[in-house]
Design an enzyme around this catalytic site. Structure first.
Site, PDB file in Angstrom:
ATOM      1  N   LEU A 185       0.858  -1.179   0.000  1.00 14.91           N
ATOM      2  CA  LEU A 185       0.000   0.000   0.000  1.00 14.91           C
ATOM      3  C   LEU A 185       0.894   1.229   0.000  1.00 14.91           C
ATOM      4  O   LEU A 185       1.809   1.337   0.817  1.00 14.91           O
ATOM      5  CB  LEU A 185      -0.888   0.037   1.252  1.00 14.91           C
ATOM      6  CG  LEU A 185      -2.273  -0.598   1.213  1.00 14.91           C
ATOM      7  CD1 LEU A 185      -2.964  -0.413   2.562  1.00 14.91           C
ATOM      8  CD2 LEU A 185      -3.138  -0.024   0.100  1.00 14.91           C
ATOM      9  N   ASP A 186       0.638   2.176  -0.899  1.00 16.19           N
ATOM     10  CA  ASP A 186       1.402   3.416  -0.905  1.00 16.19           C
ATOM     11  C   ASP A 186       1.224   4.150   0.420  1.00 16.19           C
ATOM     12  O   ASP A 186       0.185   4.009   1.077  1.00 16.19           O
ATOM     13  CB  ASP A 186       0.930   4.332  -2.033  1.00 16.19           C
ATOM     14  CG  ASP A 186       1.304   3.792  -3.409  1.00 16.19           C
ATOM     15  OD1 ASP A 186       2.210   2.939  -3.483  1.00 16.19           O
ATOM     16  OD2 ASP A 186       0.682   4.224  -4.397  1.00 16.19           O
ATOM     17  N   PRO A 187       2.194   4.973   0.812  1.00 15.57           N
ATOM     18  CA  PRO A 187       2.037   5.765   2.043  1.00 15.57           C
ATOM     19  C   PRO A 187       0.774   6.614   2.057  1.00 15.57           C
ATOM     20  O   PRO A 187       0.147   6.775   3.111  1.00 15.57           O
ATOM     21  CB  PRO A 187       3.302   6.638   2.050  1.00 15.57           C
ATOM     22  CG  PRO A 187       4.323   5.805   1.349  1.00 15.57           C
ATOM     23  CD  PRO A 187       3.565   5.115   0.246  1.00 15.57           C
ATOM     24  N   ALA A 220      -2.020   5.874   0.797  1.00 18.75           N
ATOM     25  CA  ALA A 220      -3.198   5.003   0.831  1.00 18.75           C
ATOM     26  C   ALA A 220      -3.389   4.435   2.232  1.00 18.75           C
ATOM     27  O   ALA A 220      -2.434   4.254   2.984  1.00 18.75           O
ATOM     28  CB  ALA A 220      -3.044   3.863  -0.174  1.00 18.75           C
TER      29      ALA A 220
END
Length: 294
Positions: free
Chosen positions: A37-39, A41
């Site tokens: 998960l991207d930061p 997100a």
């Protein structure tokens, strides 16, 4: 301590740092995450604990379900709220236009990943090259969109909300901007919210809050509960003995399923439900112990 734990990751931490926070909170030696998960997100992050980190590659993580919001009016180089503004427009696609174009993005589609992504170009993550100003060519890739719908629209807030069920490897930021441009080529937009609610058999109802990771012991899922029955088999004591010596065993009945998740692998448990091995089919009902946990 072996098993899996679902975490509700907030916006900010990277997936790696979230997994390490779990490791420290539960005082275990090893933890690794499944599905980055991207930061920016939030939402569901599955973390493997102890010896189950060796099972991450065999874990089924599809479909993935996300909620995301698009703000209209400007575009950014990262396609989200954290990037630099690259274009602006007063055009706001109507709700009807947005709804009409969604059917173009269901099924197997081609999408170009964002330059600010973890895809490696010549061994270097694309986002690192982008930050250095290197102009990299992002190649289109095939992904599958199982379902896609608009669940909210507020013209006053210049925002539209969506949910999507998709395959692994789908970049929701790219999908969002493609939807905006398909609805009106003159419109601009960026993703201001991205939240994962499901991945494979795991969903947010199973997750521990990130602020209460110390309660994680109550949320641990054992290896037996993390895999579909079609990917599991129970071995007897004789088979267990052979596996412990690295020898092949016969697993009667063709339980192995020929799909991208299993790749002819079985997760073996003993009669008491203890994780024993990962078995790889070599011929018919004959399996080789690929990984042994005895």
């Amino acid at each position: 301590m072996d098993g899996f734990i679902c975490v509700d990751k907030p916006v900010g931490p990277s997936s790696f740092s979230a997994a390490q926070a779990v490791r420290r909170s539960l005082k275990i030696s090893k933890a690794g995450h499944a599905g980055t998960l991207d930061p920016m997100a939030s939402g569901l992050l599955v973390v493997a604990l102890g010896r189950c980190t060796r099972l991450l590659e065999h874990l089924s993580l599809e479909p993935k379900v996300y909620e995301f919001s698009v703000t209209f009016g400007r575009s950014t180089d990262t396609l989200d709220a954290e990037g630099n503004v690259t274009a602006e427009s007063d055009v706001i696609p109507s709700a009807d236009k947005l709804t009409d174009v969604l059917k173009r993005f269901t099924g197997t589609i081609e999408q170009i990943p964002p330059r600010y992504s973890a895809i490696k170009i010549g061994g270097t993550p694309a986002y690192k090259l982008a930050r250095k100003g290197v102009d990299v060519e992002m190649k289109a890739r095939a992904v599958t969109i199982y379902d896609l719908e608009m669940c909210g629209y507020d013209i006053g807030e210049r925002r539209a909300d969506f949910t999507v069920g998709c395959s692994a490897g789908t970049y929701v930021r790219s999908l969002a901007i493609d939807i905006v441009k398909a609805a009106d080529i003159s419109a601009e937009g960026f993703v201001n919210k991205l939240r994962r609610t499901r991945t494979g058999r795991f969903d947010l109802s199973m997750a521990v809050d990130y602020q209460h990771l110390s309660d994680g012991m109550n949320y641990i899922i054992n290896a037996d509960g993390a895999f579909d029955d079609s990917l599991k088999t129970v071995i007897d004591n004789a088979q267990k003995s052979e596996i412990s010596k690295g020898r092949k065993v016969v697993i009667s009945g063709d339980k192995s399923v020929d799909n991208d998740c299993s790749k002819n692998m079985l997760i073996a448990f003993d009669s008491e439900g203890a994780l024993s091995a990962v078995l790889k089919r070599v011929d018919g009902d004959l399996y080789h112990p690929e990984k042994v946990f005895l």
